[in-house]
Design a protein around this motif. Structure first.
Motif, short mmCIF file in Angstrom:
data_model
loop_
_atom_site.label_atom_id
_atom_site.label_comp_id
_atom_site.label_asym_id
_atom_site.label_seq_id
_atom_site.Cartn_x
_atom_site.Cartn_y
_atom_site.Cartn_z
N ARG A 1 0.83 -1.20 0.00
CA ARG A 1 0.00 0.00 0.00
C ARG A 1 0.87 1.26 0.00
N TYR A 2 2.03 1.14 0.62
CA TYR A 2 2.97 2.27 0.62
C TYR A 2 3.57 2.48 -0.77
N THR A 3 4.14 1.41 -1.35
CA THR A 3 4.82 1.57 -2.64
C THR A 3 3.85 1.99 -3.74
N ASN A 4 2.58 1.65 -3.60
CA ASN A 4 1.60 2.05 -4.60
C ASN A 4 1.39 3.57 -4.62
N ARG A 5 1.69 4.23 -3.51
CA ARG A 5 1.53 5.69 -3.45
C ARG A 5 2.77 6.44 -3.93
N CYS A 6 3.93 5.75 -3.92
CA CYS A 6 5.17 6.41 -4.31
C CYS A 6 5.09 6.87 -5.76
N GLY A 7 5.49 8.13 -5.97
CA GLY A 7 5.46 8.70 -7.31
C GLY A 7 4.09 9.14 -7.75
N LYS A 8 3.10 8.93 -6.90
CA LYS A 8 1.73 9.34 -7.20
C LYS A 8 1.32 10.41 -6.19
N SER A 9 0.81 10.00 -5.06
CA SER A 9 0.41 10.97 -4.04
C SER A 9 1.53 11.27 -3.05
N TRP A 10 2.58 10.43 -3.03
CA TRP A 10 3.67 10.64 -2.09
C TRP A 10 5.02 10.77 -2.79
N GLN A 11 5.84 11.67 -2.24
CA GLN A 11 7.24 11.75 -2.65
C GLN A 11 8.00 10.69 -1.85
N CYS A 12 8.81 9.86 -2.53
CA CYS A 12 9.56 8.80 -1.86
C CYS A 12 11.04 8.94 -2.18
N VAL A 13 11.87 8.50 -1.27
CA VAL A 13 13.32 8.62 -1.42
C VAL A 13 13.82 7.56 -2.39
N ALA A 14 14.51 7.98 -3.42
CA ALA A 14 15.06 7.05 -4.40
C ALA A 14 16.29 6.35 -3.85
N LYS A 15 16.52 5.14 -4.31
CA LYS A 15 17.69 4.38 -3.87
C LYS A 15 18.35 3.75 -5.10
N PRO A 16 19.65 3.97 -5.27
CA PRO A 16 20.34 3.33 -6.40
C PRO A 16 20.18 1.82 -6.34
N ASP A 17 20.02 1.20 -7.48
CA ASP A 17 19.80 -0.24 -7.55
C ASP A 17 21.12 -0.96 -7.37
N VAL A 18 21.36 -1.43 -6.14
CA VAL A 18 22.60 -2.17 -5.86
C VAL A 18 22.27 -3.50 -5.19
N GLY A 19 21.04 -3.96 -5.36
CA GLY A 19 20.61 -5.17 -4.69
C GLY A 19 21.05 -6.44 -5.40
N PRO A 20 20.69 -7.61 -4.83
CA PRO A 20 21.05 -8.90 -5.43
C PRO A 20 20.35 -9.11 -6.77
N LYS A 21 20.85 -10.06 -7.53
CA LYS A 21 20.23 -10.39 -8.80
C LYS A 21 18.87 -11.03 -8.58
N ARG A 22 18.04 -10.97 -9.62
CA ARG A 22 16.71 -11.56 -9.53
C ARG A 22 16.81 -13.08 -9.39
N THR A 23 15.86 -13.64 -8.70
CA THR A 23 15.84 -15.08 -8.49
C THR A 23 15.37 -15.79 -9.75
N PRO A 24 16.11 -16.79 -10.24
CA PRO A 24 15.75 -17.45 -11.50
C PRO A 24 14.70 -18.55 -11.31
N TYR A 25 13.48 -18.16 -10.94
CA TYR A 25 12.43 -19.16 -10.75
C TYR A 25 12.04 -19.82 -12.06
N GLY A 26 12.07 -19.06 -13.16
CA GLY A 26 11.50 -19.54 -14.41
C GLY A 26 12.39 -20.46 -15.23
N GLY A 27 13.67 -20.58 -14.90
CA GLY A 27 14.55 -21.44 -15.67
C GLY A 27 15.97 -20.92 -15.69
N GLY A 28 16.83 -21.65 -16.39
CA GLY A 28 18.24 -21.27 -16.46
C GLY A 28 19.05 -21.96 -15.38
N PRO A 29 20.34 -21.63 -15.28
CA PRO A 29 21.20 -22.25 -14.26
C PRO A 29 20.68 -22.00 -12.85
#
Length: 487
Positions: free
Chosen positions: A222-250
């Motif tokens: 409910r919070y993230t749905n308001r970000c960029g719409k009714s609320w100003q939110c603090v941006a964060k550079p994308d430095v997180g882990p890689k996406r989880t490969p649920y759909g296939g691959g190694p």
């Protein structure tokens, strides 16, 4: 220090975010952020530590957060959690960044204290029973590695303290901060250390987490749905882990099946909490803590909440030196639940190329719900209870896994799917309802016995061991025996 309320990095592409209207009340206008609204004369919902929920703050964490920026960031986030949750923080909450290396060391130390050799052996057999880790694997170590790599933050109950995993400079993700602050406000009002939220089984813990993590994820969404719409939110550079490969691959370096089992409360919990909110808003959600769900099944299927799991007993004990592991779990047994059974079949398709269920539908939950993933399948639906009893005799290992189902048809579907799993492992039929895997990490003998709504699986090193591990479990001898590879 007990770690709970961890934010596991889900990282799913195109995760659905459903628009919701924040709870009502005289907390100000959320249509636009104000620069510096006047402070209230007393502490009110939506204002915390000098900041309103809709106040603009000058925070840029591209080069890390200063002390002043962190204070503003956390203060406004607390106000926003209050506004969404319609509840007041009663105490201040400390937020401290923790480096990934510091966190890894912390998890390693906790694991070393809790994972004694008997506990490791018992844990290994539970995951072996789900065909996730082989008999010689170290399941406890694999779980430790998973937590070390995939956790984004955690809250410490009773200490009003949050740790957010930081990568180098002091940076904090909006959603992670709000998620953990929700755990803090939960703890201040319902006590996350209470016995009602301290289940002894794997499935019971997932049920508890379905409520606590489900509420935190619900508030976060409910919070993230308001970000960029009714609320100003603090941006964060994308430095997180890689996406989880649920759909296939190694496969990743961490155990993907354990990840799928771990995140079920984060996936289905928000829909569970949303169903309670729709029935009576936040009062109904708070009432759930007096009578929390008893199984992951209740969280997976929130629209059909049923009574608790049906009773299951082991009956006659093993003989010829085969022993249980004391009182671990519940009298030596573990309950893996509907989530564990789904994960077992899902993993065979994802990792072994044996599509027992439509495993690719995992990332396609039903539309209109808050859940991120689909934990429903034909052989896991209809679960009524299960208990897995690991046994040992010197260096030899075995187990009895008894499952109960809502209908005989559900039991038959589970048995059929389990036979398909054995077939994918090149099992050979060596007697009535008895199979043998000759080599590999799951080389063992298996017996599958169904009586009505109950299916009992017996595992041991040899066919001869099965009768000692589970006496009087032989199938009827009036069947014609066939010796062939499972088809």
């Amino acid at each position: 220090m007990r770690l709970v309320g961890v934010v596991v990095v889900l990282l799913v592409c195109a995760a659905p975010v459903v628009a919701m209207v924040a709870p009502g009340g005289n907390h100000g206008n959320s249509s636009a952020a104000e620069t510096h609204p006047p402070d209230p004369s007393s502490d009110v919902i939506g204002w915390e530590n000098g900041y309103w929920y809709n106040e603009s703050i000058d925070v840029n964490q591209r080069d890390g957060l200063s002390d002043a920026e962190l204070k503003a960031y956390v203060g406004r986030a607390m106000a926003r959690v209050e506004f969404i949750r319609d509840e007041e923080f009663t105490r201040s909450v400390d937020v401290e960044p923790l480096s990934r290396e510091e966190y890894r060391n912390l998890v390693r130390q906790q694991a070393a204290r809790s994972n004694t050799p008997p506990q490791r052996a018992w844990e290994n057999q539970v995951w072996e029973g789900l065909f996730v880790t082989g008999e010689r694997a170290d399941a406890a170590r694999q779980q430790t590695r998973l937590y070390q790599q995939r956790v984004a933050g955690f809250y410490v109950p009773g200490e009003d303290r949050i740790y957010v995993i930081s990568h180098g400079q002091r940076r904090i993700d909006n959603a992670t901060l709000v998620h953990e602050l929700t755990h803090a406000i939960q703890d201040q009002h319902v006590d996350l250390s209470s016995s009602e939220l301290e289940s002894k089984t794997m499935d019971g813990r997932r049920a508890d987490d379905g409520l606590t993590e489900g509420e935190a994820m619900y508030v976060e969404k409910r919070y993230t749905n308001r970000c960029g719409k009714s609320w100003q939110c603090v941006a964060k550079p994308d430095v997180g882990p890689k996406r989880t490969p649920y759909g296939g691959g190694p496969l990743p370096s961490y155990n993907l099946a354990m990840q799928v089992a771990l995140i079920q409360p984060y996936s289905d919990g928000p829909a569970y909490v949303a169903s309670r909110f729709d029935s009576g808003e936040w009062k109904a959600v708070t009432e759930e803590y007096r009578n929390p769900p008893e199984s992951s099944k209740a969280v997976i299927h929130p629209e059909t909440r049923t009574d608790g799991p049906e009773r299951l007993r082991l009956g006659e004990q093993a003989r010829s030196g085969w022993k249980l592991y004391g009182k671990r779990g519940v009298n030596g047994s573990q309950t893996v639940g509907e989530t564990g059974i789904y994960t077992m079949f899902w993993y065979q398709g994802r990792a072994e190329g044996n599509p027992i269920i439509r495993w690719r539908q995992f990332q396609n939950p039903d539309e209109g719900k808050f859940d991120l993933f689909n934990y429903s399948s034909t052989p896991s639906d209809g679960w009524a209870n299960d208990r897995l009893w690991p046994y040992h005799k010197g260096d030899k290992r075995g187990y009895v896994w008894r499952t109960k189902w809502e209908t005989p048809r559900d039991a038959t579907e589970f048995r059929r799917a389990y036979r398909d799993l054995l077939r994918g492992r090149n099992a050979t039929r060596v007697g009535p309802d008895t199979w043998r895997i000759e080599d590999g990490p799951f080389a063992d003998a298996f017996r599958i016995d169904r009586h009505g709504r109950t299916v009992t699986i017996v595992n041991g090193p040899t066919v001869g061991d099965l009768d000692d591990i589970r006496p009087n479990s032989k199938p009827s001898t009036n069947r014609k025996m066939r010796f062939s590879r499972i088809r």
